[in-house]
Motif scaffolding. Structure first.
Motif, PDB file in Angstrom:
ATOM      1  N   ARG A 250     -13.755 -46.464  33.626  1.00  0.00           N
ATOM      2  CA  ARG A 250     -12.813 -46.764  34.715  1.00  0.00           C
ATOM      3  C   ARG A 250     -11.494 -47.293  34.160  1.00  0.00           C
ATOM      4  N   ILE A 251     -11.561 -48.187  33.196  1.00  0.00           N
ATOM      5  CA  ILE A 251     -10.349 -48.742  32.588  1.00  0.00           C
ATOM      6  C   ILE A 251      -9.583 -47.642  31.856  1.00  0.00           C
ATOM      7  N   ALA A 252     -10.303 -46.829  31.075  1.00  0.00           N
ATOM      8  CA  ALA A 252      -9.651 -45.749  30.319  1.00  0.00           C
ATOM      9  C   ALA A 252      -8.993 -44.752  31.264  1.00  0.00           C
TER      10      ALA A 252
ATOM     11  N   LEU B 139      -5.025 -43.939  31.400  1.00  0.00           N
ATOM     12  CA  LEU B 139      -4.531 -42.570  31.211  1.00  0.00           C
ATOM     13  C   LEU B 139      -3.765 -42.088  32.445  1.00  0.00           C
ATOM     14  N   ALA B 140      -4.201 -42.491  33.627  1.00  0.00           N
ATOM     15  CA  ALA B 140      -3.480 -42.109  34.849  1.00  0.00           C
ATOM     16  C   ALA B 140      -2.084 -42.727  34.859  1.00  0.00           C
ATOM     17  N   GLY B 141      -1.987 -43.998  34.489  1.00  0.00           N
ATOM     18  CA  GLY B 141      -0.679 -44.657  34.420  1.00  0.00           C
ATOM     19  C   GLY B 141       0.216 -44.004  33.383  1.00  0.00           C
ATOM     20  N   PHE B 142      -0.331 -43.725  32.223  1.00  0.00           N
ATOM     21  CA  PHE B 142       0.411 -43.056  31.149  1.00  0.00           C
ATOM     22  C   PHE B 142       0.911 -41.688  31.618  1.00  0.00           C
TER      23      PHE B 142
ATOM     24  N   ALA C  75     -10.541 -35.264  29.266  1.00  0.00           N
ATOM     25  CA  ALA C  75     -10.289 -35.932  27.983  1.00  0.00           C
ATOM     26  C   ALA C  75      -9.652 -34.992  26.970  1.00  0.00           C
ATOM     27  N   LEU C  76     -10.031 -33.739  27.017  1.00  0.00           N
ATOM     28  CA  LEU C  76      -9.581 -32.760  26.028  1.00  0.00           C
ATOM     29  C   LEU C  76      -8.058 -32.668  25.939  1.00  0.00           C
ATOM     30  N   ILE C  77      -7.380 -32.651  27.074  1.00  0.00           N
ATOM     31  CA  ILE C  77      -5.918 -32.515  27.047  1.00  0.00           C
ATOM     32  C   ILE C  77      -5.266 -33.719  26.365  1.00  0.00           C
ATOM     33  N   PHE C  78      -5.846 -34.898  26.559  1.00  0.00           N
ATOM     34  CA  PHE C  78      -5.277 -36.095  25.936  1.00  0.00           C
ATOM     35  C   PHE C  78      -5.568 -36.133  24.441  1.00  0.00           C
ATOM     36  N   ILE C  79      -6.793 -35.845  24.057  1.00  0.00           N
ATOM     37  CA  ILE C  79      -7.157 -35.879  22.643  1.00  0.00           C
ATOM     38  C   ILE C  79      -6.335 -34.856  21.860  1.00  0.00           C
ATOM     39  N   LEU C  80      -6.272 -33.631  22.358  1.00  0.00           N
ATOM     40  CA  LEU C  80      -5.520 -32.588  21.647  1.00  0.00           C
ATOM     41  C   LEU C  80      -4.023 -32.887  21.617  1.00  0.00           C
TER      42      LEU C  80
ATOM     43  N   GLU D 202      -3.375 -41.664  24.100  1.00  0.00           N
ATOM     44  CA  GLU D 202      -3.974 -40.341  24.298  1.00  0.00           C
ATOM     45  C   GLU D 202      -5.275 -40.169  23.518  1.00  0.00           C
ATOM     46  N   VAL D 203      -5.282 -40.534  22.255  1.00  0.00           N
ATOM     47  CA  VAL D 203      -6.481 -40.308  21.432  1.00  0.00           C
ATOM     48  C   VAL D 203      -7.583 -41.298  21.800  1.00  0.00           C
ATOM     49  N   VAL D 204      -7.265 -42.579  21.808  1.00  0.00           N
ATOM     50  CA  VAL D 204      -8.301 -43.576  22.109  1.00  0.00           C
ATOM     51  C   VAL D 204      -8.758 -43.454  23.565  1.00  0.00           C
ATOM     52  N   GLY D 205      -7.802 -43.363  24.488  1.00  0.00           N
ATOM     53  CA  GLY D 205      -8.161 -43.204  25.895  1.00  0.00           C
ATOM     54  C   GLY D 205      -8.952 -41.934  26.132  1.00  0.00           C
ATOM     55  N   GLY D 206      -8.541 -40.844  25.494  1.00  0.00           N
ATOM     56  CA  GLY D 206      -9.265 -39.581  25.631  1.00  0.00           C
ATOM     57  C   GLY D 206     -10.679 -39.659  25.097  1.00  0.00           C
TER      58      GLY D 206
END
Length: 140
Positions: A79-81, A85-88, A25-30, A65-69
């Motif tokens: 699972r949905i998130a 994120l995998a698709g993104f 999650a960290l890489i997406f949030i940041l 990135e932020v919400v999914g992260g």
């Protein structure tokens, strides 16, 4: 003795699942928060690969990135998130890091593919016991 061993393994497994989610999650949030401070540069980069509507793409990237992260981090709708994120991440790898003549771009591409692998593990096995998803199951 087997009960103590099983408890230790379960606790260790739950801890590893939570830490793994945090690290993914960290890489997406940041990255999403970083885009907020570099709006013009990010939109310019998006436009440079030929994507239409750079502003809309920029906003979508931040939200995903932020919400999914954050969802991944706390283990909510995990699972949905993780699939979103995998698709993104796959789209980002193909659109932004597919110049394999540039070794740096190839490394970024492979990093993204590795991240997708981790996200698919989360999608397959769930968030683990230390998550909002697990808490919902326990109270239902």
């Amino acid at each position: 003795m087997p009960e103590i061993e099983n408890h230790y393994i379960m606790s260790q497994t739950n801890l590893f699942a939570a830490v793994g989610r945090l690290l993914l999650a960290l890489i997406f949030i940041l990255s999403g928060l970083g885009k907020l401070g570099a709006s013009e540069a990010t939109q310019g980069y998006i436009a440079s690969v030929g994507l239409p509507l750079p502003m809309l793409s920029y906003l979508i990237a931040i939200v995903v990135e932020v919400v999914g992260g954050l969802l991944l981090f706390v283990g909510c709708q995990t699972r949905i998130a993780s699939l979103a994120l995998a698709g993104f991440t796959l789209v980002a790898a193909v659109l932004f890091h597919s110049n394999f003549a540039d070794q740096n771009q190839m490394i970024h591409f492979l990093k993204n593919i590795s991240i997708i692998g981790g996200l698919l593990q989360v999608a397959a096995f769930g968030a683990g016991a230390l998550s909002i998803d697990a808490r919902r199951l326990r109270t239902a």
